[in-house]
Design a protein around this motif. Sequence first.
Motif, PDB file in Angstrom:
ATOM      1  N   PHE A   1       0.836  -1.197   0.000  1.00 23.40           N
ATOM      2  CA  PHE A   1       0.000   0.000   0.000  1.00 23.40           C
ATOM      3  C   PHE A   1       0.872   1.248   0.000  1.00 23.40           C
ATOM      4  O   PHE A   1       1.789   1.373   0.801  1.00 23.40           O
ATOM      5  N   GLY A   2       0.549   2.161  -0.897  1.00 28.29           N
ATOM      6  CA  GLY A   2       1.248   3.438  -0.955  1.00 28.29           C
ATOM      7  C   GLY A   2       2.331   3.449  -2.014  1.00 28.29           C
ATOM      8  O   GLY A   2       2.875   2.406  -2.387  1.00 28.29           O
TER       9      GLY A   2
ATOM     10  N   LEU B   1      -9.099   0.584   5.459  1.00 27.53           N
ATOM     11  CA  LEU B   1      -8.468  -0.558   4.796  1.00 27.53           C
ATOM     12  C   LEU B   1      -8.587  -1.839   5.612  1.00 27.53           C
ATOM     13  O   LEU B   1      -8.797  -2.917   5.064  1.00 27.53           O
ATOM     14  N   PHE B   2      -8.491  -1.757   6.927  1.00 26.57           N
ATOM     15  CA  PHE B   2      -8.457  -2.963   7.761  1.00 26.57           C
ATOM     16  C   PHE B   2      -9.753  -3.770   7.689  1.00 26.57           C
ATOM     17  O   PHE B   2      -9.729  -4.998   7.746  1.00 26.57           O
TER      18      PHE B   2
ATOM     19  N   ARG C   1      -5.778   5.495  -1.129  1.00 29.02           N
ATOM     20  CA  ARG C   1      -7.141   5.199  -0.677  1.00 29.02           C
ATOM     21  C   ARG C   1      -8.160   5.323  -1.799  1.00 29.02           C
ATOM     22  O   ARG C   1      -9.190   4.669  -1.767  1.00 29.02           O
ATOM     23  N   LYS C   2      -7.890   6.115  -2.800  1.00 30.77           N
ATOM     24  CA  LYS C   2      -8.830   6.278  -3.910  1.00 30.77           C
ATOM     25  C   LYS C   2      -8.882   5.049  -4.808  1.00 30.77           C
ATOM     26  O   LYS C   2      -9.855   4.849  -5.527  1.00 30.77           O
TER      27      LYS C   2
END
Length: 91
Positions: free
Chosen positions: A13-14, A61-62, A39-40
């Motif tokens: 992620f990221g 996300l979790f 996040r998008k």
Amino acid sequence: MADNRSNLKVLTFGGTARQWIPLIEETLDGVEVIHCQNRKTMDDRYDGIQVLFGWQFPDALFAKLPDLEWIQNLSVGVDSLIDNPDLPDSV
């Protein structure tokens, strides 16, 4: 953690986590790596993902990671992770 590494699924992620994908794939034979830039671009659900790799994870996300067992946070401090009510008990 799954005994059979060939079935291991990792979500990176990221933007900065993307650079680690080649090393993860080289080190763990048969691993499946999925990348989420931000996040998008998050999917509604990530079934089968056992490892979350990156940093600055959005709280939402979790709840999308029902099979999560391990978080590899690329920054210092995990208080925000531990305090998240959506963090699966299996982590």
